[in-house]
Enzyme design. Structure first.
Site, PDB file in Angstrom:
ATOM      1  N   GLU A 128       0.831  -1.211   0.000  1.00  0.00           N
ATOM      2  CA  GLU A 128       0.000   0.000   0.000  1.00  0.00           C
ATOM      3  C   GLU A 128       0.862   1.256   0.000  1.00  0.00           C
ATOM      4  O   GLU A 128       0.528   2.260  -0.624  1.00  0.00           O
ATOM      5  CB  GLU A 128      -0.948   0.002   1.212  1.00  0.00           C
ATOM      6  CG  GLU A 128      -2.077  -1.012   1.138  1.00  0.00           C
ATOM      7  CD  GLU A 128      -3.058  -0.706   0.010  1.00  0.00           C
ATOM      8  OE1 GLU A 128      -2.686  -0.936  -1.163  1.00  0.00           O
ATOM      9  OE2 GLU A 128      -4.178  -0.268   0.281  1.00  0.00           O
ATOM     10  N   THR A 181      -5.621   7.711  -4.628  1.00  0.00           N
ATOM     11  CA  THR A 181      -5.766   7.741  -3.168  1.00  0.00           C
ATOM     12  C   THR A 181      -4.933   8.870  -2.565  1.00  0.00           C
ATOM     13  O   THR A 181      -5.377   9.560  -1.634  1.00  0.00           O
ATOM     14  CB  THR A 181      -5.354   6.383  -2.570  1.00  0.00           C
ATOM     15  OG1 THR A 181      -6.206   5.393  -3.120  1.00  0.00           O
ATOM     16  CG2 THR A 181      -5.485   6.368  -1.060  1.00  0.00           C
TER      17      THR A 181
END
Ligand code: HSE
Length: 306
Positions: A128, A181
């Protein structure tokens, strides 16, 4: 075991009130990945279908996580990875998390399962970080544990599996615009008023209680976001209309999936979830943006061998 093929589910992070702290997995939407041992001792990515993603190990989250784990475990083999993306990156449905956590699960299986789910989540969080610059746990924990998860604490990492009511379904509208994101996080406030914090943690408590007791109406009341949604919804075309129409169609609750642009709605029962998906379509049909809708039961199992 010489090779393993896996299904890594899409996930809805935040579940409105639980920013960075809650997520759930979908049952029928996700990526397929094939991991085959090799004798070169190296990780390679030979095929990516369905998305334009880098194949360099340091840039590809699946390759990165696999490489870290093989080094950590002093493995005497390398791995070749093939990835079939079934939904688009940048959708807000945890695409990078499916790849990262899918790799963590598969490598653990090829190694003979030396790592716990918590350790697999930590490895996946490194992926991530490659994808969005932050070690966020919510999506990857949803993939690894399945069902609903609560990240009770980040340091030390403490993940709690929350029961999922049998008849809980999700409808998703994915407007085909890409929101990164990183951007979705950069616009968020650094500080919030205490009164907003109170309403948010009260809703998280309500949601956890509703999930434990299968109280669908309570789940509906608690899936509400006073902090993040008002800021992020401006980046999602027609969000307010989609939400209003989905609630009118009988959804229990509607919110932004992860950092968007996907919008999710929870419903009791598959038929209801399908009507909500119809309302998504009706709202977006005469708009200028392409879209996809999905309906799924909440995925209890998470990542799995297929
Ligand atoms: N919790 C994260 C966010 C999910 O909302 O930014 C996206 O990865």
């Amino acid at each position: 075991m010489e090779k393993i093929k896996i299904f890594a589910p899409a996930t809805v992070a935040n579940v409105s009130c639980g920013f960075d702290a809650m997520a759930f997995a979908l049952e029928n939407l996700g990526d397929e990945m094939l991991f085959t041992k090799n004798t070169s001792g190296k990780v390679s990515i030979s095929k990516i279908k369905g998305a334009n993603l880098p194949t360099e190990i340091e840039k590809n989250v699946a390759g990165f996580v696999a490489d870290v784990m093989l080094k950590d475990s002093n493995a005497d083999f390398g791995v070749n990875i093939e990835i079939k993306k079934k939904y688009k990156p940048g959708s807000g449905l945890g695409s990078s998390a499916a790849s990262s956590a899918g790799a963590a699960y598969a490598i653990n299986e090829l190694l003979g399962r030396p790592y716990t789910k918590l350790q697999l989540t930590k490895f996946s969080m490194l992926g991530e970080e490659v994808a969005c610059g932050s070690q966020i746990a919510d999506n990857v924990a949803g993939v690894i544990y399945g069902g609903f998860v609560l990240i009770r604490n980040y340091d030390p990492l403490d993940i709690i599996s929350i029961p999922t009511p049998d008849d809980l379904y999700v409808s998703v509208l994915h407007p085909q615009i890409e929101l990164r994101t990183e951007e979705g996080r950069a616009i968020l406030p650094k500080e919030i008023p205490l009164s907003l914090a109170v309403s948010q943690w009260s809703n998280v408590g309500g949601l956890i209680s509703g999930l434990h007791t299968s109280d669908y109406q309570l789940i509906g009341r608690a899936v509400e976001d006073h902090i993040i949604e008002p800021v992020r919804k401006k980046m999602i075309p027609h969000f307010d209309t989609v939400k209003k129409n989905a609630l009118a169609a009988g959804a229990l609750a509607v919110g932004i999936s992860g950092s968007g642009p996907s919008i999710f709605a929870l419903s009791k029962g598959e038929l209801q979830a399908r009507s909500v998906a119809e309302s998504f379509k009706n709202t977006y049909n005469n708009k200028e943006i392409n879209y996809t809708t999905y309906v799924s039961r909440i995925g209890i199992t998470g990542v799995r061998k297929i």
